[in-house]
Design a protein around this motif. Structure first.
Motif, PDB file in Angstrom:
ATOM      1  N   PHE A   1      13.255  10.413   5.424  1.00 18.40           N
ATOM      2  CA  PHE A   1      13.880  10.756   6.710  1.00 18.40           C
ATOM      3  C   PHE A   1      12.961  10.291   7.821  1.00 18.40           C
ATOM      4  CE2 PHE A   1      15.412  13.130  10.261  1.00 18.40           C
ATOM      5  CZ  PHE A   1      16.757  13.354  10.008  1.00 18.40           C
ATOM      6  N   CYS A   2      13.464   9.381   8.645  1.00 15.61           N
ATOM      7  CA  CYS A   2      12.640   8.748   9.674  1.00 15.61           C
ATOM      8  C   CYS A   2      12.713   9.537  10.984  1.00 15.61           C
ATOM      9  CB  CYS A   2      13.104   7.307   9.903  1.00 15.61           C
ATOM     10  SG  CYS A   2      12.126   6.417  11.111  1.00 15.61           S
ATOM     11  N   LEU A   3      11.568   9.783  11.582  1.00 16.66           N
ATOM     12  CA  LEU A   3      11.504  10.441  12.881  1.00 16.66           C
ATOM     13  C   LEU A   3      11.931   9.472  13.977  1.00 16.66           C
ATOM     14  CD1 LEU A   3       8.026  12.155  12.466  1.00 16.66           C
ATOM     15  CD2 LEU A   3      10.228  13.301  12.380  1.00 16.66           C
ATOM     16  N   PRO A   4      12.504   9.942  15.067  1.00 15.09           N
ATOM     17  CA  PRO A   4      12.826   9.053  16.189  1.00 15.09           C
ATOM     18  C   PRO A   4      11.563   8.385  16.724  1.00 15.09           C
ATOM     19  CG  PRO A   4      13.894  11.190  16.457  1.00 15.09           C
ATOM     20  CD  PRO A   4      12.949  11.328  15.309  1.00 15.09           C
ATOM     21  N   ALA A   5      11.735   7.166  17.229  1.00 13.91           N
ATOM     22  CA  ALA A   5      10.593   6.404  17.726  1.00 13.91           C
ATOM     23  C   ALA A   5       9.908   7.119  18.882  1.00 13.91           C
ATOM     24  CB  ALA A   5      11.061   5.016  18.174  1.00 13.91           C
ATOM     25  N   HIS A   6       8.584   7.096  18.881  1.00 14.46           N
ATOM     26  CA  HIS A   6       7.742   7.618  19.967  1.00 14.46           C
ATOM     27  C   HIS A   6       7.913   9.117  20.200  1.00 14.46           C
ATOM     28  CE1 HIS A   6       7.045   3.401  20.796  1.00 14.46           C
ATOM     29  NE2 HIS A   6       8.303   3.211  21.072  1.00 14.46           N
ATOM     30  N   THR A   7       8.235   9.866  19.161  1.00 12.35           N
ATOM     31  CA  THR A   7       8.387  11.322  19.308  1.00 12.35           C
ATOM     32  C   THR A   7       7.465  12.093  18.375  1.00 12.35           C
ATOM     33  OG1 THR A   7      10.203  11.388  17.690  1.00 12.35           O
ATOM     34  CG2 THR A   7      10.801  11.097  20.015  1.00 12.35           C
ATOM     35  N   SER A   8       6.509  11.422  17.760  1.00  6.70           N
ATOM     36  CA  SER A   8       5.660  12.101  16.779  1.00  6.70           C
ATOM     37  C   SER A   8       4.824  13.205  17.409  1.00  6.70           C
ATOM     38  CB  SER A   8       4.742  11.085  16.084  1.00  6.70           C
ATOM     39  OG  SER A   8       3.894  10.454  17.025  1.00  6.70           O
ATOM     40  N   HIS A   9       4.541  13.122  18.713  1.00  8.98           N
ATOM     41  CA  HIS A   9       3.704  14.143  19.358  1.00  8.98           C
ATOM     42  C   HIS A   9       4.426  15.476  19.515  1.00  8.98           C
ATOM     43  CE1 HIS A   9       6.153  12.525  22.560  1.00  8.98           C
ATOM     44  NE2 HIS A   9       5.778  13.475  23.381  1.00  8.98           N
TER      45      HIS A   9
ATOM     46  N   HIS B   1       7.674   1.327   6.057  1.00 12.36           N
ATOM     47  CA  HIS B   1       8.404   2.463   5.474  1.00 12.36           C
ATOM     48  C   HIS B   1       9.901   2.211   5.370  1.00 12.36           C
ATOM     49  CE1 HIS B   1       5.006   5.012   7.500  1.00 12.36           C
ATOM     50  NE2 HIS B   1       4.580   4.375   6.429  1.00 12.36           N
ATOM     51  N   THR B   2      10.423   1.198   6.046  1.00 12.47           N
ATOM     52  CA  THR B   2      11.868   1.090   6.222  1.00 12.47           C
ATOM     53  C   THR B   2      12.479  -0.150   5.597  1.00 12.47           C
ATOM     54  OG1 THR B   2      11.542  -0.012   8.368  1.00 12.47           O
ATOM     55  CG2 THR B   2      11.746   2.391   8.379  1.00 12.47           C
ATOM     56  N   SER B   3      11.745  -0.877   4.766  1.00 13.62           N
ATOM     57  CA  SER B   3      12.329  -2.060   4.137  1.00 13.62           C
ATOM     58  C   SER B   3      13.396  -1.651   3.129  1.00 13.62           C
ATOM     59  CB  SER B   3      11.238  -2.880   3.443  1.00 13.62           C
ATOM     60  OG  SER B   3      10.669  -2.149   2.370  1.00 13.62           O
ATOM     61  N   GLN B   4      14.354  -2.550   2.894  1.00  7.02           N
ATOM     62  CA  GLN B   4      15.453  -2.237   1.974  1.00  7.02           C
ATOM     63  C   GLN B   4      14.938  -1.980   0.562  1.00  7.02           C
ATOM     64  OE1 GLN B   4      18.537  -5.188   1.954  1.00  7.02           O
ATOM     65  NE2 GLN B   4      19.584  -4.320   0.204  1.00  7.02           N
ATOM     66  N   GLU B   5      13.974  -2.756   0.133  1.00  7.73           N
ATOM     67  CA  GLU B   5      13.416  -2.578  -1.204  1.00  7.73           C
ATOM     68  C   GLU B   5      12.754  -1.210  -1.347  1.00  7.73           C
ATOM     69  OE1 GLU B   5       9.922  -4.545  -4.061  1.00  7.73           O
ATOM     70  OE2 GLU B   5      10.354  -5.373  -2.068  1.00  7.73           O
ATOM     71  N   MET B   6      12.004  -0.812  -0.305  1.00  7.80           N
ATOM     72  CA  MET B   6      11.297   0.465  -0.351  1.00  7.80           C
ATOM     73  C   MET B   6      12.284   1.629  -0.349  1.00  7.80           C
ATOM     74  SD  MET B   6       8.052   1.406  -0.332  1.00  7.80           S
ATOM     75  CE  MET B   6       8.557   2.461  -1.685  1.00  7.80           C
TER      76      MET B   6
ATOM     77  N   THR C   1       0.828  -1.209   0.000  1.00  3.49           N
ATOM     78  CA  THR C   1       0.000   0.000   0.000  1.00  3.49           C
ATOM     79  C   THR C   1       0.862   1.258   0.000  1.00  3.49           C
ATOM     80  OG1 THR C   1      -1.733  -1.165   1.223  1.00  3.49           O
ATOM     81  CG2 THR C   1      -1.823   1.232   1.211  1.00  3.49           C
ATOM     82  N   PHE C   2       1.901   1.241   0.828  1.00  2.00           N
ATOM     83  CA  PHE C   2       2.778   2.405   0.905  1.00  2.00           C
ATOM     84  C   PHE C   2       3.497   2.652  -0.426  1.00  2.00           C
ATOM     85  CE2 PHE C   2       7.006   4.193   2.186  1.00  2.00           C
ATOM     86  CZ  PHE C   2       6.540   5.459   2.516  1.00  2.00           C
ATOM     87  N   LYS C   3       3.951   1.588  -1.062  1.00  2.00           N
ATOM     88  CA  LYS C   3       4.618   1.741  -2.357  1.00  2.00           C
ATOM     89  C   LYS C   3       3.644   2.261  -3.410  1.00  2.00           C
ATOM     90  CE  LYS C   3       7.454  -0.655  -5.773  1.00  2.00           C
ATOM     91  NZ  LYS C   3       8.092  -1.928  -6.165  1.00  2.00           N
ATOM     92  N   ASP C   4       2.411   1.752  -3.396  1.00  2.00           N
ATOM     93  CA  ASP C   4       1.403   2.238  -4.340  1.00  2.00           C
ATOM     94  C   ASP C   4       1.113   3.714  -4.100  1.00  2.00           C
ATOM     95  OD1 ASP C   4      -0.908   1.716  -6.315  1.00  2.00           O
ATOM     96  OD2 ASP C   4      -1.953   2.526  -4.568  1.00  2.00           O
ATOM     97  N   TYR C   5       1.097   4.112  -2.824  1.00  2.00           N
ATOM     98  CA  TYR C   5       0.853   5.522  -2.514  1.00  2.00           C
ATOM     99  C   TYR C   5       1.954   6.404  -3.093  1.00  2.00           C
ATOM    100  CZ  TYR C   5       0.202   9.809   0.136  1.00  2.00           C
ATOM    101  OH  TYR C   5       0.024  11.132   0.476  1.00  2.00           O
ATOM    102  N   LEU C   6       3.212   6.021  -2.878  1.00  2.00           N
ATOM    103  CA  LEU C   6       4.311   6.843  -3.386  1.00  2.00           C
ATOM    104  C   LEU C   6       4.346   6.860  -4.913  1.00  2.00           C
ATOM    105  CD1 LEU C   6       7.300   5.993  -0.993  1.00  2.00           C
ATOM    106  CD2 LEU C   6       5.766   7.959  -0.922  1.00  2.00           C
TER     107      LEU C   6
END
Length: 558
Positions: free
Chosen positions: A295-303, A278-283, A246-251
């Motif tokens: 660019f990945c946000l740090p875990a548990h910091t989205s708020h 979001h973080t697989s090697q293929e993606m 789904t994520f790949k189709d979205y992009l």
């Protein structure tokens, strides 16, 4: 006249009312509040109650209350009265430690209304409180600054995007209504149903992409696409949540379609969370080949760091609930079903993702313009409860100033004993490199892709054991009961245990004699507190169950 507090007597008459004479009553104990007000000895417009504490004692109480609230463990009114009563008893001001009265509480809040007040707090997940530290946030901004400079996006807010997902359901929260007094008002809502995922994306320039809905199911239905706004897309997944496909189709078919980059060579920085889809090697390689830099946000910091979470999804949910309520009112006797929520959500989406909300969210999170001090320090203070044994002392030092903080940290480092070296006699070393963590990193960088390739190569070169086919190929994860079991978990994991981790006794992933116990459905794991290695409980160790807080040692260390 008698009362619970003593005898009352008539002390005077102040006038004639509709029901007779209005008289003054005085308690035998000397309570003359009404008489004092009538006679002018007490000004009702400038009345201050006496307090059991001195001003300096109350000041310390206020500071302690502020520190507790900033750490995420504030006092309720009842808890404050209880603590004040215990303090008064401790100071010898009262004979008992019973809670102080409501009169004291209201007077206390009135005297210090410029500093404290009774408020409704917002819930903060413990994982978010634990991992939102100043060090993690500072490292994230350092890496973000490098990524923005590397691709020359300092003055290109139209090329800095944030993608995030949220769940919507026909069940909604009804708004406040005007209703008869002294009656419990009711509002008809829709029943709970399967969650639908909405993928939203917006740029720092204020541009937003049309919404992308992921419904639960296998086959698409045209009725799900009723009243969609132009460009909105509906797709299906078996769970209703976003997957790698789904994520790949979205992009590929949605993101690239609405991002204006000319010939496609202009780099785009896409901020997103560290979900496994979001973080697989293929993606990651697919995105880099198309100049989309994840660019990945740090875990548990989205708020505190994710723009859409901070400034957009809150208004979106409010608008969505309002639209659901309007639909229910206009169609009385009907409910909101999955066939209406996409159209309703599109209306709320257009209202919430307005230009000003988006630009403000990127500025508030320090993404654009880049501001490393955008996150207020008070948002990060709850982490001190999880990483400091004396968080209140540290809060006092922070309030006192930099020198006091340095003194506190110096004293703490001197009192902390060094950890004893590993005494494990098995001599077993970690055979593989752990899977690289994406949090706070540029996923499309050469270093991260190389780390992923090394990790995947190690997994392939390790010969699979024939006994591993008996159990799922997942890493041991800690359950809520304190046991380590094999289970499938699609949530983001903070564990450092690799898929190839084996028992330090039998050196196998699956116990040797597991076939002799066909009644077992799961294999429990225990981690040694001394060396950190894993052991099969019940197979390679005499113990089969670990209780919470129990100190466990493997056979080599015991």
């Amino acid at each position: 006249m008698a009362s619970d507090d003593g005898e009352y007597r008539v002390t005077g008459c102040i006038g004639q009312g509709a029901f007779g004479k209005v008289v003054l009553l005085e308690n035998s104990a000397g309570d003359q509040t009404l008489r004092d007000r009538i006679s002018g000895r007490v000004d009702p417009n400038n009345f201050t109650t006496e307090t059991i504490f001195t001003e300096d004692e109350e000041l310390r109480l206020v500071e302690h209350t502020e520190d507790s609230a900033r750490l995420g463990y504030g006092f309720s009114n009842t808890a404050m009265q209880q603590m004040a009563g215990e303090l008064a008893h401790h100071l010898g001001k009262r004979a008992t430690d019973k809670p102080l009265s409501n009169c004291w509480l209201y007077g206390f809040l009135k005297r210090w209304e410029s500093r404290i007040s009774t408020l409704k707090p917002s819930a903060l997940d413990s994982n978010r409180a634990k991992h939102s530290t100043p060090e993690i946030v500072a490292k994230y901004f350092d890496n973000l600054e490098v990524a923005i400079a590397e691709y020359g996006l300092q003055e290109r807010p139209d090329c800095i995007y944030n993608l995030d997902e949220t769940g919507i359901s026909p069940e909604h929260r009804p708004p406040n209504i005007i209703a008869p007094i002294k009656e419990k008002a009711q509002a008809v809502t829709s029943p709970r149903s399967a969650t639908t995922t909405l993928i939203a994306c917006a740029s720092a320039s204020g541009h937003h992409l049309p919404p992308y809905f992921v419904f639960k199911g296998k086959r698409s239905n045209d009725n799900l696409s009723k009243e969609l706004t132009p460009g909105a897309v509906v797709t299906m997944s078996e769970t209703g949540w976003s997957t790698t496909a789904t994520f790949k189709d979205y992009l590929e078919n949605h993101f690239l379609k609405y991002v204006n980059r000319g010939d496609g060579s202009q780099p785009v920085l896409l901020l997103l969370d560290g979900h496994s889809t979001h973080t697989s090697q293929e993606m990651v390689k697919w995105a880099r080949d198309r100049h989309i830099h994840l660019f990945c946000l740090p875990a548990h910091t989205s708020h505190v760091l994710q723009p859409l979470d901070v400034g957009v999804f809150g208004p979106f949910k409010r608008f969505y609930y309002s639209e659901c309520a309007s639909y229910m009112k206009a169609n009385q006797g009907k409910i909101v079903t999955k066939y209406e929520i996409a159209g309703i959500a599109c209306k709320a989406y257009l209202k919430a993702l307005c230009h000003w909300n988006i630009v403000s969210a990127f500025r508030k999170t320090g993404v654009h313009p880049l501001n490393k001090n955008a996150v207020p320090m008070e948002k990060l203070l709850p982490c001190e409860s999880f990483r400091d044994e004396t968080p209140m002392l540290k809060m006092q030092s922070i309030r006192a100033g930099k020198e006091a903080v340095d003194e506190y940290l110096r004293a703490k480092s001197e009192s902390t004993s060094t950890t004893a070296p590993c005494k494990c006699k098995c001599g077993k070393q970690n055979p593989t490199t752990p899977k690289p963590k994406p949090g706070g990193k540029l996923l499309t960088s050469d270093a991260y892709i190389e780390a992923l390739e090394i990790y995947d190569a190690q997994k392939k070169t390790k010969a699979p054991s024939s006994s591993r086919t008996n159990l799922p190929q997942t890493s041991p994860k800690q359950s809520t009961s304190g046991l380590i079991i094999n289970r499938t978990d699609n949530s983001e994991s903070e564990s450092d245990i690799d898929d190839t981790e084996v028992c330090c006794v039998c050196e196998r992933f699956t116990p040797i004699n597991v076939d002799k116990r066909p009644h077992l459905k799961i294999v429990n794991w225990g981690q040694c507190d001394e060396c950190g290695h894993w052991v099969h409980l019940g197979f390679c160790h005499a113990m089969s169950v670990l209780r919470r807080g129990y100190s466990f040692l493997c056979p080599h260390c015991s």
